[in-house]
Every structure is written in C-alpha cells, then in structure tokens.
Design a protein around this motif. Structure first.
Motif, PDB file in Angstrom:
ATOM      1  N   HIS A 131       0.841  -1.187   0.000  1.00 11.00           N
ATOM      2  CA  HIS A 131       0.000   0.000   0.000  1.00 11.00           C
ATOM      3  C   HIS A 131       0.881   1.244   0.000  1.00 11.00           C
ATOM      4  O   HIS A 131       1.733   1.414   0.876  1.00 11.00           O
ATOM      5  CB  HIS A 131      -0.913   0.009   1.230  1.00 11.00           C
ATOM      6  CG  HIS A 131      -1.855   1.175   1.265  1.00 11.00           C
ATOM      7  ND1 HIS A 131      -1.596   2.323   1.969  1.00 11.00           N
ATOM      8  CD2 HIS A 131      -3.060   1.366   0.668  1.00 11.00           C
ATOM      9  CE1 HIS A 131      -2.606   3.170   1.813  1.00 11.00           C
ATOM     10  NE2 HIS A 131      -3.493   2.612   1.022  1.00 11.00           N
TER      11      HIS A 131
ATOM     12  N   THR B 162      -3.859   5.677  -0.999  1.00 12.50           N
ATOM     13  CA  THR B 162      -5.186   5.532  -1.589  1.00 12.50           C
ATOM     14  C   THR B 162      -5.960   6.811  -1.335  1.00 12.50           C
ATOM     15  O   THR B 162      -5.929   7.358  -0.232  1.00 12.50           O
ATOM     16  CB  THR B 162      -5.941   4.341  -0.985  1.00 12.50           C
ATOM     17  OG1 THR B 162      -5.219   3.141  -1.245  1.00 12.50           O
ATOM     18  CG2 THR B 162      -7.333   4.208  -1.600  1.00 12.50           C
TER      19      THR B 162
ATOM     20  N   HIS C 275     -12.897   4.566  -4.483  1.00 11.52           N
ATOM     21  CA  HIS C 275     -11.515   4.674  -4.036  1.00 11.52           C
ATOM     22  C   HIS C 275     -10.576   4.395  -5.209  1.00 11.52           C
ATOM     23  O   HIS C 275     -10.872   3.559  -6.062  1.00 11.52           O
ATOM     24  CB  HIS C 275     -11.204   3.643  -2.947  1.00 11.52           C
ATOM     25  CG  HIS C 275     -11.963   3.826  -1.678  1.00 11.52           C
ATOM     26  ND1 HIS C 275     -11.949   2.890  -0.652  1.00 11.52           N
ATOM     27  CD2 HIS C 275     -12.755   4.835  -1.239  1.00 11.52           C
ATOM     28  CE1 HIS C 275     -12.686   3.313   0.354  1.00 11.52           C
ATOM     29  NE2 HIS C 275     -13.200   4.473   0.023  1.00 11.52           N
TER      30      HIS C 275
ATOM     31  N   HIS D  85      -6.181   3.852  -5.934  1.00  9.58           N
ATOM     32  CA  HIS D  85      -4.834   3.770  -5.365  1.00  9.58           C
ATOM     33  C   HIS D  85      -3.856   4.442  -6.315  1.00  9.58           C
ATOM     34  O   HIS D  85      -3.825   4.144  -7.505  1.00  9.58           O
ATOM     35  CB  HIS D  85      -4.418   2.315  -5.150  1.00  9.58           C
ATOM     36  CG  HIS D  85      -3.121   2.178  -4.405  1.00  9.58           C
ATOM     37  ND1 HIS D  85      -1.905   2.144  -5.042  1.00  9.58           N
ATOM     38  CD2 HIS D  85      -2.854   2.106  -3.079  1.00  9.58           C
ATOM     39  CE1 HIS D  85      -0.943   2.034  -4.143  1.00  9.58           C
ATOM     40  NE2 HIS D  85      -1.494   2.009  -2.939  1.00  9.58           N
TER      41      HIS D  85
ATOM     42  N   ARG E  95      -5.856   5.891 -11.274  1.00  6.32           N
ATOM     43  CA  ARG E  95      -5.159   4.910 -10.441  1.00  6.32           C
ATOM     44  C   ARG E  95      -3.855   4.479 -11.088  1.00  6.32           C
ATOM     45  O   ARG E  95      -3.683   4.611 -12.313  1.00  6.32           O
ATOM     46  CB  ARG E  95      -6.057   3.680 -10.230  1.00  6.32           C
ATOM     47  CG  ARG E  95      -6.199   2.778 -11.466  1.00  6.32           C
ATOM     48  CD  ARG E  95      -7.343   1.799 -11.326  1.00  6.32           C
ATOM     49  NE  ARG E  95      -7.373   0.847 -12.437  1.00  6.32           N
ATOM     50  CZ  ARG E  95      -7.882   1.103 -13.633  1.00  6.32           C
ATOM     51  NH1 ARG E  95      -8.406   2.300 -13.899  1.00  6.32           N
ATOM     52  NH2 ARG E  95      -7.884   0.169 -14.581  1.00  6.32           N
TER      53      ARG E  95
ATOM     54  N   LEU F 109      -6.619  -1.446  -5.993  1.00  8.27           N
ATOM     55  CA  LEU F 109      -6.523  -1.246  -4.561  1.00  8.27           C
ATOM     56  C   LEU F 109      -5.798  -2.432  -3.946  1.00  8.27           C
ATOM     57  O   LEU F 109      -6.116  -3.580  -4.256  1.00  8.27           O
ATOM     58  CB  LEU F 109      -7.914  -1.149  -3.929  1.00  8.27           C
ATOM     59  CG  LEU F 109      -8.783   0.073  -4.256  1.00  8.27           C
ATOM     60  CD1 LEU F 109     -10.067  -0.004  -3.442  1.00  8.27           C
ATOM     61  CD2 LEU F 109      -8.058   1.372  -3.972  1.00  8.27           C
TER      62      LEU F 109
ATOM     63  N   GLU G  70      -7.967  11.053   1.893  1.00 10.97           N
ATOM     64  CA  GLU G  70      -6.925  10.023   1.862  1.00 10.97           C
ATOM     65  C   GLU G  70      -7.366   8.870   2.747  1.00 10.97           C
ATOM     66  O   GLU G  70      -7.976   9.080   3.811  1.00 10.97           O
ATOM     67  CB  GLU G  70      -5.580  10.559   2.329  1.00 10.97           C
ATOM     68  CG  GLU G  70      -4.465   9.519   2.191  1.00 10.97           C
ATOM     69  CD  GLU G  70      -3.067  10.068   2.272  1.00 10.97           C
ATOM     70  OE1 GLU G  70      -2.115   9.256   2.180  1.00 10.97           O
ATOM     71  OE2 GLU G  70      -2.915  11.306   2.427  1.00 10.97           O
TER      72      GLU G  70
END
Length: 291
Positions: free
Chosen positions: A43, A46, A94, A96, A168, A172, A258
C-alpha cells in the motif's frame, strides 16, 4: 412515469460515462501485475471520494452504538480495531495512486455532482472482502436502497467511477492477493478494469450496478474465523435492536480524502458542496469552485 424517468436517466448516464471514458486517461501506466501474486500489493497511498457523515449522525452513533461496539471489540481482543482512526463516511469510489497530486487531479476530473441527498442509514451487517479470503472484513451500517436520492447516489457512482478510476496506478491493495483469488468472475473483472470491486460501470452499453453504499464501523485485518463472525453478527443484531428505524440524514457535501489500507478515511482534503459546487480546501480553509 417513474420507469420512463429511470430509463431516461440510464440512457443519459451511458452517454456521459462513454464521454468520460474517452476523455479521462491516467498519467502513467496501470500495473495489474499484483493480481497474479499470492500476497497483498504494497500500500502506497489511496485516495477516495466519500460523503462524510453529518455531525448529527455521529452524535446518534456516539450515544447509542460506539460504546457497546468498543466493549465488544475489546472482549474479542480486537484492540487494533477498537483504536483504528476513521472519519465516518459513505464511500463513492476509491483509487490507489502513489502520486501525491492525485486529489487535485480528482477535483479537476469531477463529473456533474448529484443534488443534496436525503438518505436513511439502516441495518448493521458484516462483510468480507471476498468470501473465504480470511481478511479484511468490516462491520457496516447500510443505506436504504429506495427513493430518488438513492437513485441519484447510484447514478453518481457510475459517472464518478468512470471519471476517477483512470487516475489509479493499479488496483486497490486490499483487492489483490488472497482477496482477488477468492473473488467471483464479475468482481475480478471490475478489479482488472477499474481497480476496485463494488462499483457501478457501463459495459456493452448497459449500466451494471454492484455498488452497495454503506458506512463502516469496524475495519479489520484479523482472520474472520467462524467464532469471530458469530460474535460480530450478534453485535449487528443487537445494534439493529437499538436503532430499529435507522437514522435519517442529509448529505450536503462530498469529499476527496486520503484512505488507509482497509478503507478507513485518514484525512479530508477537499469538501465539495452539493448545493452550489463550492470547494473548501480543508487544510487551509480557502474556498474555490468547480470548473
């Protein structure tokens, strides 16, 4: 009359979505290589578009649900979950991206906003990222799926997904690894093509709805064992008894935020009025307007 209105709305959505898909393009390549790996993608950052819960809703939840919920989490030895920070919200979509300028790009790509939304939050339940994946899982409070505001909310999800997911850099992280492996074909297709499952898209000229608007009370990476699932399902049942009629509320804003790995909101960046399109930069208090 209503069927005719919905048909017209769907036709308009398809046209708008098609034009957005043609216009939107990611600045860099979208990397789906993590989908073939057994572990979760690392990660980075995001960002998301969400409706933050009004103060009046949080006051009701604070007075009725959050105390018993924290006690149940501590009894279940879910200390991390009891302490996880989150700005309560209902998600639109969402994305990423490690690019720190993504929020500004999201603001620039924002499609036409929905009107002010009148919704009811009702029915507590547990959700797994993908059945059998083990984790993550959530305890959610749903949104009643009827009425004009619900239709407007769903329509906006379709256009926002088309406008924002091209920003993106890949899927995600919580949709990769064991979660992606356990997903059904339709969810896998969404993750490959828009980076996230549980959103509305237009495919072959038809709107496909998998979005399930809700607000989350628990975010967890603990293994969702049968024993833990039984505990949390019992908690949901008790919470439904506390709030049998749910909570009526009004969403007057939508925010760019965020987000942490599991979907919890860490900070609010831009707050956009559904009444006049004005934009508040939360960190500075400065206002602007959507173009």
């Amino acid at each position: 009359m209503r069927n005719s209105l919905l048909t017209s709305l769907a036709t308009a959505l398809i046209a708008v979505t098609a034009s957005i898909n043609l216009a939107a393009a990611a600045d860099g390549p979208i990397d789906n290589s993590s989908l073939s790996k057994s572990g979760f993608r690392d990660h980075a950052r995001t960002f998301g578009l969400v409706y933050t819960l009004p103060t009046s809703v949080n006051e009701v939840l604070d007075a009725t649900i959050r105390g018993p919920l924290k006690e149940k989490l501590l009894i279940a030895k879910l200390d991390t979950e009891a302490q996880t920070f989150n700005i309560p919200h209902v998600t639109v979509v969402h994305v990423h991206s490690a690019d720190p300028s993504t929020p500004e790009k999201m603001l620039a790509a924002m499609p036409k906003l929905p009107p002010v939304l009148q919704v009811t939050l009702k029915k507590f339940y547990t959700t797994e990222a993908a059945k059998g994946a083990g984790h993550p899982w959530w305890l959610d409070l749903g949104v009643v799926k009827e009425g004009d505001s619900f239709e407007q909310m769903m329509a906006f999800n379709t256009t926002a997904t088309a406008a924002l997911t091209p920003l993106r850099d890949g899927p995600l992280p919580r949709c990769t690894g064991p979660v992606y492996a356990a997903m059904g074909d339709a969810a896998k297709d969404l993750v490959r093509t828009v980076g996230v499952s549980g959103v509305n898209v237009v495919k072959d000229g038809k709107e496909q709805r998998s979005h399930n608007p809700h607000t989350t009370l628990v975010y967890s990476m603990a293994k969702f064992t049968p024993e833990l699932q039984a505990q949390m399902n019992q908690a949901a049942k008790e919470f439904d008894q506390i709030l049998p009629n749910g909570i009526d509320t009004t969403f007057k804003t939508v925010s760019i935020v965020e987000i942490g790995f599991a979907g919890n909101v860490l900070r609010e960046i831009y707050r956009i009025s559904l009444e006049d399109g004005s934009v508040l930069t939360v960190a500075t208090g400065k206002t602007a307007s959507l173009k």
